[in-house]
Design an enzyme around this catalytic site. Structure first.
Site, PDB file in Angstrom:
ATOM      1  N   HIS A 251       7.368 -39.762   7.974  1.00 16.04           N
ATOM      2  CA  HIS A 251       5.937 -40.760   7.969  1.00 16.04           C
ATOM      3  C   HIS A 251       6.367 -42.330   6.755  1.00 16.04           C
ATOM      4  O   HIS A 251       7.688 -41.820   6.818  1.00 16.04           O
ATOM      5  CB  HIS A 251       4.688 -39.334   6.505  1.00 16.04           C
ATOM      6  CG  HIS A 251       5.205 -39.447   5.569  1.00 16.04           C
ATOM      7  ND1 HIS A 251       4.358 -40.331   3.995  1.00 16.04           N
ATOM      8  CD2 HIS A 251       6.258 -38.092   4.649  1.00 16.04           C
ATOM      9  CE1 HIS A 251       5.112 -38.930   3.210  1.00 16.04           C
ATOM     10  NE2 HIS A 251       6.747 -38.795   3.601  1.00 16.04           N
TER      11      HIS A 251
ATOM     12  N   HIS B 209      -3.742 -40.804   6.114  1.00 16.14           N
ATOM     13  CA  HIS B 209      -2.586 -40.142   5.299  1.00 16.14           C
ATOM     14  C   HIS B 209      -2.260 -39.449   7.394  1.00 16.14           C
ATOM     15  O   HIS B 209      -2.661 -38.309   7.091  1.00 16.14           O
ATOM     16  CB  HIS B 209      -1.979 -39.668   4.744  1.00 16.14           C
ATOM     17  CG  HIS B 209      -0.693 -40.665   4.010  1.00 16.14           C
ATOM     18  ND1 HIS B 209      -0.032 -41.873   4.495  1.00 16.14           N
ATOM     19  CD2 HIS B 209       0.093 -39.446   4.935  1.00 16.14           C
ATOM     20  CE1 HIS B 209       1.202 -41.760   4.096  1.00 16.14           C
ATOM     21  NE2 HIS B 209       1.519 -40.390   4.314  1.00 16.14           N
TER      22      HIS B 209
ATOM     23  N   CYS C  28       1.296 -46.053   7.178  1.00 15.83           N
ATOM     24  CA  CYS C  28       1.727 -45.123   8.065  1.00 15.83           C
ATOM     25  C   CYS C  28       1.210 -44.536   9.203  1.00 15.83           C
ATOM     26  O   CYS C  28       1.893 -43.722  10.079  1.00 15.83           O
ATOM     27  CB  CYS C  28       1.061 -42.942   6.953  1.00 15.83           C
ATOM     28  SG  CYS C  28      -0.975 -43.492   7.043  1.00 15.83           S
TER      29      CYS C  28
END
Length: 342
Positions: free
Chosen positions: A313, A301, A252
């Site tokens: 993402h 994240h 990520c």
């Protein structure tokens, strides 16, 4: 410290490639030692009271060297501190129970010796089908770098053959279905040598407090939000790869870093780095970073806000994708938004 380029080179043949992080903490134990080193090298003064993936790696390495006898849980408690102090004492380090630069470097050095030193006793060449103690030593060394994934059975079978060929290819050696002295020496010398860049903790409490890692300098620059979004969307479908930061595969934060580098913007490599280097916003705008608390406390994240309650993402299951912030999974884990200062 293992360079990112080396991670990408090795990871394609490693246990980490394509590893589904549905249970992220387990990954840090299952990862091969050199990739664990990359995680541990990002740590700064691991000490009592902390709980994170770097502590998991620290505990696991200490357990492999017979210092830590408890289950690996990522909690830096009294037993972890005791194990670390025992290691420090045995290796003539300052016994303070803090995993500082010198302790981490020594830990990696001792572990490397455990995996690779036995290679020095190998004198013979081997071909597929042979077996014995020397083959086990080779398997163990290749396991250290992430090439060998099977049982340490001492048999030069298909798994060992594949690991040898992959190693030869990645290190510019002549690809041969055999193990000779040159290949053994190359495996032994393949250890990355760049020192770990962590902050060493002093022994006194006052000095230690002053040596705490400083906040990341806030990024101030200008960029085109529309170009950021265009670049990000062009990467939809790119697979998720732990440690990945190229179109061959992203994690990520690697995805975010790559997108912004394409605009000449340098960001930190981890979610925490980016969280610390950006400014909070109360009202979301297109191009803002959205942060989530997933497998551990704090930001773990992130993605880029696209508007209409959507963000892009690098997800663990589908790679780079667009997701709805309103679904329960993301809504329950959302911890805030930030943006790069302009």
């Amino acid at each position: 410290m293992l360079q990112t380029g080396n991670v990408q080179q090795v990871v394609k043949h490693s246990m980490a490639y394509g590893f589904l992080l549905s249970q992220p903490f387990s990954f840090y134990v299952d990862a091969y030692p050199v990739l664990q080193n990359e995680v541990l090298s990002q740590a700064q003064n691991l000490k009592y009271g902390q709980h994170n993936e770097s502590v998991i790696v620290l505990q696991y390495k200490l357990s492999q060297l017979n210092y830590f006898k408890q289950p690996v849980d990522g909690e830096f408690g009294i037993r972890t501190e005791y194990a670390l102090k025992s290691f420090q004492k045995d290796h003539h380090l300052t016994v303070n129970g803090v995993a500082n630069q010198k302790t981490i470097t020594t830990l990696m050095k001792i572990e490397r010796k455990k995996y690779l030193q036995p290679l020095k006793s190998i004198k013979n060449d081997y071909v597929p089908g042979e077996q014995g103690e020397d083959i086990t030593k080779i398997q163990k060394a290749l396991q250290y770098f992430g090439y060998y994934k099977g049982e340490l059975d001492g048999i030069y079978g298909p798994l060992t053959d594949k690991a040898i060929i992959n190693f030869q290819e990645d290190h510019g050696l002549e690809v041969k279905k055999s193990i000779n002295e040159k290949t053994v020496n190359e495996i032994y010398e393949a250890e990355p040598t760049e020192p770990v860049k962590t902050v060493e903790a002093p022994t006194s409490n006052t000095e230690q407090k002053e040596a705490e890692p400083k906040p990341v300098k806030k990024q101030t620059t200008s960029y085109s939000v529309s170009s950021v979004i265009t670049t990000a969307k062009s990467l939809i479908g790119t697979p998720y790869v732990w440690g990945g930061e190229s179109p061959g595969g992203f994690d990520c934060s690697g995805f975010i870093q790559y997108v912004y580098q394409s605009q000449g913007i340098k960001l930190g490599r981890t979610v925490s780095d980016i969280w610390n280097a950006t400014k909070p916003v109360s009202n979301l705008s297109v191009g803002d970073f959205v942060f989530y608390q997933t497998y551990k406390a704090g930001p773990s994240h992130m993605g880029i806000y696209l508007g209409n309650n959507q963000f892009i993402h690098a997800g663990e299951s589908n790679g780079v994708e667009i997701s709805d912030m309103g679904i329960s999974y993301w809504k329950e884990r959302y911890i805030g938004a930030k943006r790069v200062a302009q």
